[in-house]
Design a protein around this motif. Structure first.
Motif, mmCIF file in Angstrom:
data_model
loop_
_atom_site.group_PDB
_atom_site.id
_atom_site.type_symbol
_atom_site.label_atom_id
_atom_site.label_comp_id
_atom_site.label_asym_id
_atom_site.label_seq_id
_atom_site.Cartn_x
_atom_site.Cartn_y
_atom_site.Cartn_z
ATOM 1 N N LYS A 249 0.814 -1.214 0.000
ATOM 2 C CA LYS A 249 0.000 0.000 0.000
ATOM 3 C C LYS A 249 0.844 1.259 0.000
ATOM 4 O O LYS A 249 0.476 2.272 -0.611
ATOM 5 N N GLU A 250 2.009 1.218 0.670
ATOM 6 C CA GLU A 250 2.848 2.424 0.742
ATOM 7 C C GLU A 250 3.485 2.780 -0.598
ATOM 8 O O GLU A 250 4.002 3.883 -0.771
ATOM 9 N N HIS A 251 3.443 1.853 -1.559
ATOM 10 C CA HIS A 251 3.994 2.131 -2.887
ATOM 11 C C HIS A 251 2.905 2.269 -3.944
ATOM 12 O O HIS A 251 3.185 2.213 -5.138
ATOM 13 N N LEU A 252 1.671 2.455 -3.489
ATOM 14 C CA LEU A 252 0.528 2.468 -4.408
ATOM 15 C C LEU A 252 -0.278 3.745 -4.270
ATOM 16 O O LEU A 252 -0.523 4.230 -3.169
ATOM 17 N N LEU A 253 -0.690 4.298 -5.407
ATOM 18 C CA LEU A 253 -1.651 5.392 -5.449
ATOM 19 C C LEU A 253 -2.762 5.019 -6.424
ATOM 20 O O LEU A 253 -2.511 4.325 -7.417
ATOM 21 N N LEU A 254 -3.957 5.475 -6.139
ATOM 22 C CA LEU A 254 -5.046 5.355 -7.111
ATOM 23 C C LEU A 254 -5.133 6.640 -7.912
ATOM 24 O O LEU A 254 -4.856 7.721 -7.412
ATOM 25 N N SER A 255 -5.536 6.505 -9.160
ATOM 26 C CA SER A 255 -5.741 7.665 -10.022
ATOM 27 C C SER A 255 -7.112 7.547 -10.669
ATOM 28 O O SER A 255 -7.462 6.487 -11.203
ATOM 29 N N LEU A 256 -7.897 8.618 -10.605
ATOM 30 C CA LEU A 256 -9.205 8.615 -11.258
ATOM 31 C C LEU A 256 -8.998 8.693 -12.768
ATOM 32 O O LEU A 256 -8.249 9.533 -13.262
ATOM 33 N N GLU A 257 -9.670 7.840 -13.500
ATOM 34 C CA GLU A 257 -9.379 7.675 -14.920
ATOM 35 C C GLU A 257 -9.553 8.957 -15.739
ATOM 36 O O GLU A 257 -8.634 9.335 -16.496
ATOM 37 N N PRO A 258 -10.673 9.680 -15.650
ATOM 38 C CA PRO A 258 -10.771 10.916 -16.452
ATOM 39 C C PRO A 258 -9.786 11.982 -15.998
ATOM 40 O O PRO A 258 -9.311 12.781 -16.805
ATOM 41 N N GLU A 259 -9.454 11.988 -14.722
ATOM 42 C CA GLU A 259 -8.489 12.948 -14.192
ATOM 43 C C GLU A 259 -7.105 12.680 -14.767
ATOM 44 O O GLU A 259 -6.370 13.614 -15.134
ATOM 45 N N ALA A 260 -6.734 11.403 -14.872
ATOM 46 C CA ALA A 260 -5.441 11.040 -15.456
ATOM 47 C C ALA A 260 -5.375 11.476 -16.915
ATOM 48 O O ALA A 260 -4.345 11.990 -17.382
ATOM 49 N N ALA A 261 -6.478 11.281 -17.639
ATOM 50 C CA ALA A 261 -6.514 11.716 -19.040
ATOM 51 C C ALA A 261 -6.359 13.220 -19.146
ATOM 52 O O ALA A 261 -5.685 13.730 -20.059
ATOM 53 N N ALA A 262 -6.954 13.958 -18.206
ATOM 54 C CA ALA A 262 -6.833 15.419 -18.204
ATOM 55 C C ALA A 262 -5.387 15.843 -17.987
ATOM 56 O O ALA A 262 -4.894 16.789 -18.612
ATOM 57 N N VAL A 263 -4.685 15.142 -17.103
ATOM 58 C CA VAL A 263 -3.272 15.436 -16.854
ATOM 59 C C VAL A 263 -2.463 15.267 -18.138
ATOM 60 O O VAL A 263 -1.631 16.112 -18.491
ATOM 61 N N LEU A 264 -2.724 14.186 -18.868
ATOM 62 C CA LEU A 264 -1.985 13.951 -20.100
ATOM 63 C C LEU A 264 -2.276 15.024 -21.143
ATOM 64 O O LEU A 264 -1.365 15.565 -21.769
ATOM 65 N N CYS A 265 -3.550 15.325 -21.355
ATOM 66 C CA CYS A 265 -3.916 16.284 -22.399
ATOM 67 C C CYS A 265 -3.410 17.681 -22.065
ATOM 68 O O CYS A 265 -3.007 18.432 -22.965
ATOM 69 N N LYS A 266 -3.402 18.046 -20.796
ATOM 70 C CA LYS A 266 -2.824 19.329 -20.400
ATOM 71 C C LYS A 266 -1.326 19.344 -20.706
ATOM 72 O O LYS A 266 -0.778 20.340 -21.187
ATOM 73 N N GLU A 267 -0.671 18.217 -20.469
ATOM 74 C CA GLU A 267 0.766 18.123 -20.741
ATOM 75 C C GLU A 267 1.034 18.209 -22.240
ATOM 76 O O GLU A 267 2.021 18.796 -22.679
ATOM 77 N N HIS A 268 0.138 17.625 -23.032
ATOM 78 C CA HIS A 268 0.252 17.751 -24.491
ATOM 79 C C HIS A 268 0.194 19.231 -24.893
ATOM 80 O O HIS A 268 0.942 19.680 -25.767
ATOM 81 N N HIS A 269 -0.697 19.973 -24.245
ATOM 82 C CA HIS A 269 -0.836 21.395 -24.549
ATOM 83 C C HIS A 269 0.454 22.140 -24.246
ATOM 84 O O HIS A 269 0.939 22.958 -25.048
#
Length: 616
Positions: A249-269
């Motif tokens: 658990k100490e090496h794990l994070l959850l990521s919300l799927e649409p939120e992760a996509a938003a992070v990528l698309c912002k980075e693309h920008h």
């Protein structure tokens, strides 16, 4: 301009230096934004000084919170795992590569029967001894081969099972959720999900080893993607499955799927800005608001976000969605087929599972192609058994142009597209609730977003918005989750999906009566923004007459539209504490302190009892 021009080379070098410098500053800037969001607009008490209130108390200890330490730790690699309804996969990058170029994310290439893909089938196979055999497209191919053999019924195959965590009410009481294979036999869901995660994790380390990279699991931060519309119990289920798969658990994070996509698309920008100097290539300026629609195989997941000044994301509306993913098209098609075959459809499918899986596979390909070509018919390959079983008169009742010829079920395009009507309507309804006037852009990601019909329908519905489907839309979540894993502070705040509260009884009562209404003490308000890692302190006074050795504190949730009460039907227990309680004979004052904190995608709760001796 000549590419050998030294001035052009110098400018390129300057832009690259700026990009690297920008990446190195992201951690500090995102953290600054998160800290500025920690205001006193929430419920409860917001500071340690207020909690102590100058009382001299004896207290039980609360375990030290390790989450912040682990979140800020730098890992050599970050790997994201996505268990999808139809397809699954993983992606990864090193910290070194991330600091140079966040978009340098690698995904594994999977080989199937006739193609190479960056995702594999979410299909898991168990042998006759009920032991894990294989996962992915290889498992699906092997199972189809086995179906022609006599001992095929001894093997167990599971697919399309992720939806069970959305359909079923996963709570503390029914953690032993069971899944059924395609022959109706059951197996614990935790085992199945854990084996899927373990298989992808093992593939990751084998992949790295082939590149000459030998690394231990504690040097890798794992990100597990989950739908935003899942409740905390379903998310907690996935954490337990990851633990069963060997990810601590100490090496794990959850990521919300649409939120992760938003992070990528912002980075693309940002990447396009540094390359070409354009500030509006995909319409994601800083401080702009946009909607992300993650259109997966089982569910659709829609969030509304805002880009804060330093590039971190703030969720500004509660996630919404439903079971309008690509498998709804499958259900519509097979409902049509069931009507054409008759009442013994289920028995017929069980007797012809191999042919059924071939048809299901062909349908998946045709779903993605629909809307691209100008053909008059969609042609599906069917086995002779299906060709003989289908009632032509029933088939013609649906559309008189449907025909079967030379092993092909030929369906007019307009009729085939009708299988998309329900999911498209569901998607548009959810988007209508999320898209406000100030929204500039709509992001379509996920495997179902590759459908041209979906893209066209959204464009027609929202003509004034910039509708964008990025390249490799089905990998947007995975790649964005990797970027998020390198810098979790990129997500500054989230919206509370439900009401959270405590129902006091005769043994204790809240100090802050403003939060208490209709016998429900409010911890967090549904639809209220919560800053990441912000702590809320709540205090309750134990009744002097209570002589119990322990006292129970139950935290409950509700998705009701208005503030719930103790009699609200959908109340669910989220967390329970049985706290040791000193006797009133030795403690003049006994107080329960409760700390609520948003850790990643879930709320974390800690409770303790404080007491004051009568002679103090």
């Amino acid at each position: 301009m000549d590419d050998d021009n030294p001035i052009r080379q110098d400018l390129t070098g300057v832009k690259q230096l700026k990009r690297v410098s920008s990446n190195r500053q992201k951690f500090e800037k995102a953290s600054k934004v998160k800290n500025t969001l920690k205001t006193n607009k929430g419920f409860g008490i917001h500071g340690e000084d207020e909690v102590h209130q100058n009382l001299s108390l004896n207290e039980t200890t609360i375990e030290e919170d390790e989450f912040e330490k682990q979140k800020d730790r730098t890992y050599l690699y970050v790997a994201a795992i996505d268990i999808g309804t139809t397809f699954s996969g993983y992606a990864y990058s090193s910290h070194k590569d991330f600091m140079k170029d966040p978009l340098k994310v690698f995904s594994h290439l999977w080989s199937a029967a006739n193609y190479i893909s960056q995702k594999t089938s979410t299909f898991i196979l168990y042998d006759p001894e009920d032991k894990f055999y294989s996962f992915g497209s290889d498992a699906e191919t092997r199972y189809i081969e086995l179906l022609d053999q006599e001992d095929a019924e001894k093997w167990k195959a599971f697919y399309n099972f992720k939806m069970k965590l959305y359909e079923k009410n996963v709570t503390l009481e029914n953690a032993e959720l069971l899944l059924e294979d395609d022959q109706g036999r059951k197996k614990p869901a935790l085992t199945v999900f854990a084996d899927c995660i373990r298989s992808l994790k093992d593939s990751l380390f084998n992949n790295l080893e082939e590149q000459g990279i030998n690394i231990s699991t504690d040097k890798v931060r794992f990100i597990l993607t989950v739908p935003a519309i899942w409740n905390d119990k379903s998310r907690g289920f996935m954490i337990n499955a990851a633990k069963e798969a060997g990810i601590q658990k100490e090496h794990l994070l959850l990521s919300l799927e649409p939120e992760a996509a938003a992070v990528l698309c912002k980075e693309h920008h940002v990447d396009e800005y540094y390359k070409f100097g354009s500030e509006d290539l995909i319409n994601f300026d800083f401080c702009s608001e946009f909607v992300v629609a993650d259109l997966g195989g089982g569910t659709i997941d829609i969030t509304t976000n805002k880009i804060l000044p330093f590039g971190s994301l703030k969720e500004i509306k509660s996630a919404r969605g439903g079971d309008y993913g690509g498998t709804m098209v499958d259900r519509e098609f097979f409902d049509f087929l069931k009507d054409c075959i008759g009442s013994d459809y289920d028995d017929f499918i069980r007797e012809h599972l191999s042919e059924f899986h071939d048809l299901r596979h062909d349908l998946e390909i045709k779903k993605r192609q629909t809307g691209e070509a100008t053909h008059f018919f969609v042609s599906l390959t069917i086995a002779p058994a299906f060709e003989q079983k289908i009632d032509r008169s029933k088939m013609k009742e649906h559309n008189d142009r449907i025909k079967i010829s030379h092993g092909k079920l030929q369906i007019p395009v307009e009729f085939f597209q009708s299988f998309f009507s329900k999911p498209i309507q569901g998607i548009l309804t959810c988007l209508e609730e999320a898209v406000a006037d100030e929204i500039k852009s709509i992001l379509l990601v996920g495997g179902f977003a590759n459908s041209k019909l979906i893209y066209q329908a959204v464009k027609e519905k929202f003509p004034s918005k910039h509708v964008y489907c990025p390249p490799d839309a089905d990998l947007s979540v995975l790649k964005g989750a990797v970027i998020y894993g390198h810098n979790p502070d990129l997500v500054a705040s989230r919206i509370s999906r439900d009401w959270l509260g405590v129902i006091p009884d005769e043994n204790f009562s809240p100090v802050n009566l403003k939060n208490s209404k209709n016998d429900f003490y409010l911890l967090t308000q549904k639809g209220h923004p919560i800053t990441m890692d912000e702590k809320f302190y709540h205090r309750f006074i134990v009744d002097k007459k209570c002589d119990k050795d322990t006292i129970s504190l139950n935290i409950v949730s509700s998705a009701a539209d208005c503030l719930p009460t103790s009699t609200t039907e959908d109340l669910k227990r989220v967390k329970s504490f049985d706290l040791p309680l000193p006797s009133p004979k030795v403690a003049a004052l006994r107080i329960i302190d409760l700390i609520v904190k948003l850790k990643g995608t879930q709320f974390d709760f800690k409770a303790r009892v404080k007491s004051r001796s009568p002679w103090l």
